[in-house]
Write an enzyme that holds these catalytic residues in place. Structure first.
Site, PDB file in Angstrom:
ATOM      1  N   HIS A  93      52.988  15.444 -70.955  1.00 29.10           N
ATOM      2  CA  HIS A  93      52.170  14.332 -70.476  1.00 29.10           C
ATOM      3  C   HIS A  93      51.930  14.509 -68.979  1.00 29.10           C
ATOM      4  O   HIS A  93      52.272  15.560 -68.401  1.00 29.10           O
ATOM      5  CB  HIS A  93      52.821  12.980 -70.802  1.00 29.10           C
ATOM      6  CG  HIS A  93      54.272  12.884 -70.398  1.00 29.10           C
ATOM      7  ND1 HIS A  93      54.686  12.945 -69.085  1.00 29.10           N
ATOM      8  CD2 HIS A  93      55.400  12.731 -71.146  1.00 29.10           C
ATOM      9  CE1 HIS A  93      56.001  12.809 -69.026  1.00 29.10           C
ATOM     10  NE2 HIS A  93      56.463  12.704 -70.261  1.00 29.10           N
ATOM     11  N   HIS A 104      54.791  15.718 -66.789  1.00 35.43           N
ATOM     12  CA  HIS A 104      55.029  17.164 -66.825  1.00 35.43           C
ATOM     13  C   HIS A 104      53.994  17.908 -65.975  1.00 35.43           C
ATOM     14  O   HIS A 104      54.322  18.876 -65.283  1.00 35.43           O
ATOM     15  CB  HIS A 104      54.960  17.685 -68.266  1.00 35.43           C
ATOM     16  CG  HIS A 104      56.037  17.158 -69.159  1.00 35.43           C
ATOM     17  ND1 HIS A 104      55.784  16.286 -70.196  1.00 35.43           N
ATOM     18  CD2 HIS A 104      57.376  17.380 -69.171  1.00 35.43           C
ATOM     19  CE1 HIS A 104      56.910  16.009 -70.813  1.00 35.43           C
ATOM     20  NE2 HIS A 104      57.895  16.650 -70.214  1.00 35.43           N
TER      21      HIS A 104
END
Length: 273
Positions: free
Chosen positions: A31, A34
């Protein structure tokens, strides 16, 4: 982007690279949080390596290993678009054998808070991180502050075992409404998604109290618990960076943490002060 699925393929890929290596270990279901880690690694290093591995040794019996979100195609695309040079995507056989040496979490800090409710969890975390760091041999490795206890224990492992890598902590990334990004958020239905906002609301209240000069840890925890009702709260804690319990907030050396279940989904969050 090179995709390596074994230690040998990873080594061959890294042998073609020069300069510093920035490493982002993940369990996939990537997501924006990250991507923030990957972008920092891209800015600060010549080569960026991301690993995606759902590590079985950090899951306890009855936890969501089999249900943990897996989105291979989407994850590969995110890595490619984010400028990742090498994606390490091993299976369990590539990471573990039988009757292995394992890294054990420290006797105290590894068995409080997250470790109290999930005994053995951090043994698995530290073991897989040790393996990954030894394989990638990065200059810098990037972790989010949302998993604060995990970050503290990995930092301790690196220091205790004299490992030559720099740990780079990154701020928690949140949705516009304050919910901390997590791969497990996909488990929440619409109503639970609203209920989950109580975690960030409780932390905002803690921050407000500290800004107003109220440093009493018990009063902060009491105010947070009131805001968290009727969630199934596992813990609310006020600790220093060494994860020792505090009676009063020490500005610059405090973390306020919360863990609670929203429906069947276990969420954690924290704020560093």
């Amino acid at each position: 982007m090179i995709i390596a699925r074994s230690r040998q393929e990873l080594q061959a890929a890294l042998d073609t690279k020069r300069g510093s290596i920035g490493f982002v270990p993940t369990m996939g279901a990537l997501h924006i949080g990250h991507r923030t880690l990957i972008e920092a690694a891209r800015r600060e290093n010549e080569t960026v390596v991301v690993s995606i591995f759902v590590n079985p040794t950090q899951f306890l019996p009855g936890e969501d290993l089999s249900k943990y979100p897996r989105r291979e195609e989407a994850d590969f695309k995110i890595c490619e678009l984010s400028g990742v040079d090498v994606l390490f995507y091993p299976d369990v056989a590539a990471m573990y054998g039988s009757d292995e040496v394992r890294v054990c979490a420290p006797d105290v800090r590894g068995f409080i808070l997250e470790g109290a409710s999930r005994p053995g969890h951090f043994d698995g975390v530290l073991t897989v991180v040790m393996k990954l760091l030894n394989m990638v041999r990065p200059s810098r490795v990037y972790f989010g502050k949302k998993d604060a206890q995990q970050l503290a224990l990995i930092t301790q492992m690196v220091e205790n075992l004299f490992m030559d890598v720099k740990i780079v902590p990154m701020e928690t990334v949140r949705e516009k409404d304050g919910l901390a990004l997590s791969s497990r958020n996909v488990y929440l239905d619409e109503k639970q998604r609203v209920e989950a906002l109580k975690l960030s609301a409780a932390l905002k209240e803690a921050t407000k109290m500290v800004m107003q000069g109220n440093l009493d840890a018990e009063k902060i925890k009491e105010a947070m618990m009131n805001l968290l009702k009727p969630l199934d709260v596992e813990y609310v804690a006020v600790v220093n960076r060494q994860f020792e319990s505090l009676k009063e907030v020490v500005i610059g050396n405090t973390i306020v943490l919360v863990a609670a279940r929203v429906g069947t989904t276990r969420l954690i969050d924290n704020v560093w002060m």
